[in-house]
Design a protein around this motif. Structure first.
Motif, short mmCIF file in Angstrom:
data_model
loop_
_atom_site.label_atom_id
_atom_site.label_comp_id
_atom_site.label_asym_id
_atom_site.label_seq_id
_atom_site.Cartn_x
_atom_site.Cartn_y
_atom_site.Cartn_z
N ALA A 1 2.10 7.34 -0.73
CA ALA A 1 3.21 6.62 -1.36
C ALA A 1 4.54 7.07 -0.73
O ALA A 1 4.75 8.25 -0.49
CB ALA A 1 3.22 6.87 -2.85
N VAL B 1 5.19 1.79 1.11
CA VAL B 1 4.03 1.96 0.23
C VAL B 1 4.55 2.34 -1.16
O VAL B 1 5.26 3.34 -1.31
CB VAL B 1 3.10 3.06 0.76
CG1 VAL B 1 1.87 3.19 -0.13
CG2 VAL B 1 2.68 2.76 2.20
N GLU C 1 1.87 2.88 -6.42
CA GLU C 1 0.45 2.58 -6.63
C GLU C 1 -0.33 2.59 -5.33
O GLU C 1 -1.52 2.28 -5.29
CB GLU C 1 0.29 1.22 -7.32
CG GLU C 1 0.93 1.19 -8.72
CD GLU C 1 0.81 -0.18 -9.36
OE1 GLU C 1 0.40 -1.15 -8.65
OE2 GLU C 1 1.10 -0.30 -10.56
N GLY C 2 0.37 2.95 -4.22
CA GLY C 2 -0.31 3.04 -2.93
C GLY C 2 -0.55 1.70 -2.27
O GLY C 2 -1.45 1.58 -1.43
N GLN C 3 0.28 0.69 -2.59
CA GLN C 3 0.07 -0.65 -2.06
C GLN C 3 1.28 -1.12 -1.24
O GLN C 3 2.40 -0.66 -1.44
CB GLN C 3 -0.17 -1.65 -3.20
CG GLN C 3 -1.34 -1.30 -4.09
CD GLN C 3 -1.52 -2.30 -5.22
OE1 GLN C 3 -2.39 -3.16 -5.18
NE2 GLN C 3 -0.67 -2.18 -6.23
N GLU D 1 2.91 -5.03 0.16
CA GLU D 1 2.79 -6.47 -0.13
C GLU D 1 3.11 -7.27 1.11
O GLU D 1 4.24 -7.24 1.60
CB GLU D 1 3.71 -6.86 -1.28
CG GLU D 1 3.51 -8.31 -1.72
CD GLU D 1 4.23 -8.61 -3.03
OE1 GLU D 1 4.08 -9.75 -3.53
OE2 GLU D 1 4.95 -7.74 -3.53
N LYS E 1 -0.61 -8.09 -2.31
CA LYS E 1 -0.70 -6.64 -2.28
C LYS E 1 -2.04 -6.14 -1.74
O LYS E 1 -3.08 -6.72 -2.05
CB LYS E 1 -0.46 -6.06 -3.68
CG LYS E 1 0.97 -6.24 -4.16
CD LYS E 1 1.25 -5.45 -5.43
CE LYS E 1 2.72 -5.54 -5.82
NZ LYS E 1 3.04 -4.71 -7.01
N ILE E 2 -1.95 -5.09 -0.93
CA ILE E 2 -3.14 -4.48 -0.34
C ILE E 2 -3.05 -2.97 -0.55
O ILE E 2 -2.02 -2.35 -0.27
CB ILE E 2 -3.26 -4.78 1.16
CG1 ILE E 2 -3.32 -6.29 1.40
CG2 ILE E 2 -4.49 -4.10 1.76
CD1 ILE E 2 -3.36 -6.68 2.86
N LYS E 3 -4.13 -2.37 -1.03
CA LYS E 3 -4.17 -0.93 -1.26
C LYS E 3 -4.41 -0.22 0.08
O LYS E 3 -5.39 -0.46 0.77
CB LYS E 3 -5.31 -0.59 -2.21
CG LYS E 3 -5.44 0.90 -2.54
CD LYS E 3 -4.53 1.31 -3.65
CE LYS E 3 -4.83 2.71 -4.12
NZ LYS E 3 -3.99 3.13 -5.27
N GLN F 1 -3.13 3.38 0.41
CA GLN F 1 -2.98 4.82 0.21
C GLN F 1 -4.30 5.56 0.44
O GLN F 1 -5.36 5.11 0.00
CB GLN F 1 -2.47 5.12 -1.20
CG GLN F 1 -2.17 6.59 -1.44
CD GLN F 1 -1.51 6.83 -2.79
OE1 GLN F 1 -1.35 5.91 -3.59
NE2 GLN F 1 -1.10 8.05 -3.06
N GLN G 1 -8.56 -3.09 7.08
CA GLN G 1 -8.54 -3.72 5.77
C GLN G 1 -7.61 -4.93 5.75
O GLN G 1 -7.94 -5.98 5.16
CB GLN G 1 -8.09 -2.69 4.72
CG GLN G 1 -8.16 -3.20 3.29
CD GLN G 1 -8.29 -2.07 2.29
OE1 GLN G 1 -9.11 -1.19 2.47
NE2 GLN G 1 -7.47 -2.10 1.26
#
Length: 267
Positions: free
Chosen positions: A55, A102, A105-107, A109, A115-117, A119, A129
């Motif tokens: 983050a 980041v 929440e570790g995402q 956008e 949004k993509i995680k 972290q 990913q």
């Protein structure tokens, strides 16, 4: 004593005062990676450090595909990045590059995708990913992810102390010192301090660059936001102390010499 001899005598006295400001430095204190009796000729270096996204990181995400027009939708920072240049007020040595921050929440956008995680992933894993998400919109997309706020500070007895941005996210302690112009002759090579933030705490770690086992140190590879500090040696401290003490003496001596010479010239 004639005028020429007086000039020579006063010159020798002045040179002696200047030389007294310095002191000898042992060559062993300056030589790096010295071989001990137990050292082998080959040392297996510590494992290469591969940073993971956390983050607060700022990621540069560059997308390309067979359709340049469609790809442009996913590269909102491409035009700004291409302009280069440093961010106003920046103290880094590299151009400022905008990107995706980041969140807590570790995402991140992305346009259209959402949004993509990321972290806890490496840049390569994050790129894979993101690519999977883009397959719904692009044909054969290629994604490159880079951390733009990988920075280290090098301070103390180095030629050019500064804050450096590391573009390839791989930097060793010797390389960082090289970017800063190397340790000056007055710096302590056997006691370099690496300040690192780990799990919310700052740790203070000493590294001896005069020993070959530095290649085995967990601080051989630097991490984001590491601070490298090179302490001044005894010679630097002693020289500074002697200088502060002798400057008044030197100035007084020069005044006396000037007075004597002026009176001699009048005779």
């Amino acid at each position: 004593m004639n005028l020429r001899l007086r000039h020579s005598w006063f010159g020798y006295c002045f040179i002696g005062l200047i030389l007294s400001l310095g002191s000898c430095i042992s060559s062993k204190e300056l030589v790096l990676y010295q071989k001990e009796l137990t050292d082998k000729d080959t040392i297996v270096a510590t494992a290469r450090y591969i940073p993971k996204i956390k983050a607060g990181d700022v990621l540069s995400v560059q997308v390309s595909s067979l359709s340049a027009e469609a790809t442009a939708l996913f590269n909102p920072y491409a035009t700004i990045s291409a302009m280069g240049g440093a961010q106003p007020g920046s103290t880094t040595t590299q151009p400022y590059t905008p990107g995706y921050t980041v969140d807590e929440e570790g995402q991140i956008e992305l346009p259209i995708v959402g949004k993509i995680k990321v972290q806890g992933l490496t840049n390569t894993q994050a790129a894979t990913q993101i690519r999977q998400k883009l397959l719904e919109y692009l044909k054969e997309p290629v994604v490159n992810v880079r951390n733009t706020n990988f920075q280290i500070s090098v301070t103390g007895e180095v030629a050019r102390p500064a804050l450096f941005s590391i573009l390839n996210e791989q930097v060793t302690l010797p390389a960082a010192l090289g970017m800063a112009g190397d340790i000056t002759i007055y710096g302590k090579r056997n006691n370099v301090l690496v300040i690192r933030e780990e799990n919310g705490q700052r740790t203070f770690n000493r590294v001896d660059l005069t020993k070959r086992d530095v290649f085995l140190s967990p601080y051989f590879y630097l991490r984001p936001n590491d601070i490298v500090y090179v302490e001044p040696g005894k010679v630097r401290l002693a020289s500074a102390d002697r200088t502060s003490q002798l400057i008044p003496l030197v100035l007084s001596s020069l005044s006396i010499i000037a007075l004597i010479l002026s009176r001699t010239a009048l005779r």
